[in-house]
Design a protein around this motif. Structure first.
Motif, short mmCIF file in Angstrom:
data_model
loop_
_atom_site.label_atom_id
_atom_site.label_comp_id
_atom_site.label_asym_id
_atom_site.label_seq_id
_atom_site.Cartn_x
_atom_site.Cartn_y
_atom_site.Cartn_z
N ALA A 140 0.83 -1.21 0.00
CA ALA A 140 0.00 0.00 0.00
C ALA A 140 0.86 1.26 0.00
CB ALA A 140 -0.93 0.00 1.21
N ARG A 141 2.10 1.15 0.45
CA ARG A 141 3.02 2.30 0.46
C ARG A 141 3.83 2.41 -0.82
NH1 ARG A 141 1.59 1.02 5.15
NH2 ARG A 141 1.68 2.41 6.95
N GLY A 142 3.55 1.55 -1.77
CA GLY A 142 4.25 1.61 -3.04
C GLY A 142 5.51 0.77 -3.11
N TYR A 143 5.77 -0.03 -2.07
CA TYR A 143 6.95 -0.90 -2.09
C TYR A 143 6.68 -2.09 -3.00
CZ TYR A 143 8.60 1.54 2.16
OH TYR A 143 9.03 2.47 3.07
N ARG A 144 7.71 -2.57 -3.66
CA ARG A 144 7.60 -3.77 -4.49
C ARG A 144 7.85 -4.99 -3.60
NH1 ARG A 144 11.91 -4.06 -7.97
NH2 ARG A 144 10.85 -5.72 -9.10
N VAL A 145 6.76 -5.67 -3.26
CA VAL A 145 6.86 -6.78 -2.31
C VAL A 145 6.29 -8.05 -2.94
CG1 VAL A 145 6.33 -7.61 0.01
CG2 VAL A 145 6.59 -5.15 -0.40
N GLY A 146 7.11 -9.06 -3.02
CA GLY A 146 6.66 -10.37 -3.46
C GLY A 146 6.57 -11.31 -2.28
N GLY A 147 5.99 -12.47 -2.48
CA GLY A 147 5.84 -13.44 -1.41
C GLY A 147 6.28 -14.82 -1.85
N LEU A 148 6.97 -15.51 -0.97
CA LEU A 148 7.35 -16.90 -1.20
C LEU A 148 6.38 -17.77 -0.42
CD1 LEU A 148 9.43 -19.00 -2.28
CD2 LEU A 148 10.66 -18.71 -0.12
N TYR A 149 5.73 -18.73 -1.09
CA TYR A 149 4.77 -19.57 -0.39
C TYR A 149 5.11 -21.04 -0.60
CZ TYR A 149 2.42 -20.61 -4.83
OH TYR A 149 2.15 -21.04 -6.11
N ASN A 150 4.67 -21.84 0.36
CA ASN A 150 4.85 -23.28 0.28
C ASN A 150 3.56 -23.89 -0.26
OD1 ASN A 150 6.57 -25.49 0.69
ND2 ASN A 150 5.52 -26.04 2.59
N PRO A 151 3.57 -24.49 -1.45
CA PRO A 151 2.32 -25.04 -2.01
C PRO A 151 1.67 -26.03 -1.05
CG PRO A 151 4.04 -24.99 -3.68
CD PRO A 151 4.71 -24.65 -2.38
N MET A 152 0.34 -25.95 -0.96
CA MET A 152 -0.42 -26.86 -0.12
C MET A 152 -0.36 -28.28 -0.68
SD MET A 152 -1.72 -24.94 2.24
CE MET A 152 -2.12 -23.22 2.57
N ARG A 153 -0.39 -29.26 0.21
CA ARG A 153 -0.36 -30.65 -0.25
C ARG A 153 -1.68 -31.03 -0.91
NH1 ARG A 153 2.21 -34.66 4.10
NH2 ARG A 153 2.37 -35.92 2.21
N ASN A 154 -2.76 -30.36 -0.50
CA ASN A 154 -4.05 -30.58 -1.14
C ASN A 154 -4.12 -29.72 -2.40
OD1 ASN A 154 -6.86 -30.30 -1.88
ND2 ASN A 154 -7.42 -31.09 0.12
N GLY A 155 -4.06 -30.35 -3.56
CA GLY A 155 -4.00 -29.60 -4.81
C GLY A 155 -5.25 -28.78 -5.07
N TYR A 156 -6.43 -29.29 -4.66
CA TYR A 156 -7.65 -28.53 -4.86
C TYR A 156 -7.63 -27.24 -4.04
CZ TYR A 156 -9.39 -32.96 -6.73
OH TYR A 156 -9.56 -34.10 -7.47
N PHE A 157 -7.20 -27.35 -2.80
CA PHE A 157 -7.15 -26.18 -1.92
C PHE A 157 -6.06 -25.21 -2.40
CE2 PHE A 157 -6.21 -23.56 1.71
CZ PHE A 157 -7.42 -23.41 2.35
N ASN A 158 -4.93 -25.76 -2.84
CA ASN A 158 -3.81 -24.91 -3.25
C ASN A 158 -4.21 -23.97 -4.39
OD1 ASN A 158 -0.79 -24.35 -3.13
ND2 ASN A 158 -1.04 -24.89 -5.28
N ALA A 159 -5.03 -24.44 -5.31
CA ALA A 159 -5.40 -23.62 -6.46
C ALA A 159 -6.08 -22.33 -6.04
CB ALA A 159 -6.31 -24.41 -7.40
N HIS A 160 -7.06 -22.40 -5.12
CA HIS A 160 -7.74 -21.16 -4.73
C HIS A 160 -6.97 -20.40 -3.66
CE1 HIS A 160 -9.49 -23.23 -1.17
NE2 HIS A 160 -9.87 -24.18 -1.99
N TYR A 161 -6.09 -21.10 -2.91
CA TYR A 161 -5.24 -20.39 -1.95
C TYR A 161 -4.28 -19.46 -2.68
CZ TYR A 161 -1.57 -19.55 1.49
OH TYR A 161 -0.64 -18.95 2.31
N VAL A 162 -3.69 -19.92 -3.76
CA VAL A 162 -2.76 -19.07 -4.53
C VAL A 162 -3.51 -17.88 -5.12
CG1 VAL A 162 -1.23 -18.99 -6.54
CG2 VAL A 162 -1.17 -20.96 -5.00
N ARG A 163 -4.73 -18.09 -5.59
CA ARG A 163 -5.52 -16.96 -6.09
C ARG A 163 -5.78 -15.96 -4.98
NH1 ARG A 163 -8.37 -21.13 -8.86
NH2 ARG A 163 -10.08 -21.06 -7.34
#
Length: 303
Positions: A140-163
């Motif tokens: 929100a302050r204009g900083y370029r911030v990315g995120g590293l995430y650990n994919p969920m083991r449940n593939g169905y859940f992971n798809a909407h979690y990443v969204r």
């Protein structure tokens, strides 16, 4: 890293999770967050065995904790988890909630300078409070911030979690080979990268957390040394009202060696957890090797 699972069990688990999330998202924000906390604490946690995990971890790391406090944390820890999850799924509403929060602490000025200079930054946190609150506040302050995430083991859940995490801000990078090249490119270009450091890593270094061996990845410190990145411990600490946060950036970690830097990050997180015991994810199996060894010793003593 194991491939995501998409079997019948995962399908049913995802349906149950989507039902809780959908019910909460139908409510106004100020009601959905406490509702999600209540639902996870009172409905999901007993079925998922969260209480047993919380008790086991507390017995291992804090054996002298009074029984009433343990009982409180058995309820409060899943509640914070539920609140954090629905906040992440609330996307823009959650981001707007933290957009005007000031970044406090001795690391705030260092972040401003790094942003102005285009210096890479590693923003290191844990599964504490809401780990995405600092990312949203800095974006929100204009900083370029990315995120590293650990994919969920449940593939169905992971798809909407990443969204969901992408709606708070992009880019986001999956841990592992898939996202490594893009992540390094982003970091070397002067980006800030959010990392959680409190996940069990089978091949991690034997760092300590709460005085117990907790295998921890050295990758954050190694990247900092390789790319001259600033390392800032940062936290989104939930306030007593349950809806708002203090964004706290601690002093940058000095560049020394990966083990020393990583232990300093573990110590920083431990101090925050000790101050706010109900805000860390005690559901995590953080100390598996040492806990298993202790269990074997107790079992042998009973023979």
């Amino acid at each position: 890293m194991a491939d995501p699972r998409t079997g019948p069990r995962e399908f049913i688990q995802n349906l149950a999770a989507r039902a809780v999330l959908g019910a909460a998202l139908a409510l106004p924000y100020r009601w959905r967050v406490p509702f999600a906390g209540w639902a996870v604490s009172r409905l999901v946690a007993p079925l998922a065995g969260y209480g047993r995990r919380v008790r086991a971890n507390l017995a291992h790391a804090c054996p002298d904790l009074p029984d009433p406090e343990v009982a409180r944390l058995v309820r409060a820890v899943p509640a914070n988890f539920g609140r954090a999850l629905i906040e992440i799924y609330s996307g823009p509403a959650f981001a707007a909630r933290v957009a005007d929060e000031p970044v406090k602490g001795p690391g705030a000025k260092a972040l401003e300078q790094a942003h102005a200079q285009g210096r890479p930054v590693l923003l290191v946190t844990g599964h504490f409070g809401n780990y995405d609150a600092p990312r949203a506040a800095l974006i929100a302050r204009g900083y370029r911030v990315g995120g590293l995430y650990n994919p969920m083991r449940n593939g169905y859940f992971n798809a909407h979690y990443v969204r969901a995490i992408s709606r708070i801000g992009t880019p986001v990078f999956p841990r592992g080979r898939q996202g490594l090249a893009d992540m390094i490119r982003f970091l070397r270009g002067g980006g800030m990268l959010g990392i959680v450091i409190d996940q069990y890593m089978r091949q991690g270094a034997p760092m300590t957390f709460f005085g117990k061996t907790a295998p921890t990845a050295l990758s954050a410190a190694e990247m900092a040394l390789k790319y001259d990145a600033l390392v800032v411990p940062i936290y989104g600490i939930r306030r007593p009202d349950g809806l708002n946060f203090d964004i706290v950036a601690e002093a940058p970690i000095a560049h020394t060696d990966p083990e020393t830097m990583t232990q300093a990050l573990n110590d920083s997180l431990e101090a925050q957890v000790r101050a706010h015991m109900d805000q860390w994810l005690w559901i995590h199996r953080r100390w598996k090797p040492e806990r298993q060894a202790a269990q074997r010793t107790r079992a042998a003593a009973r023979i």
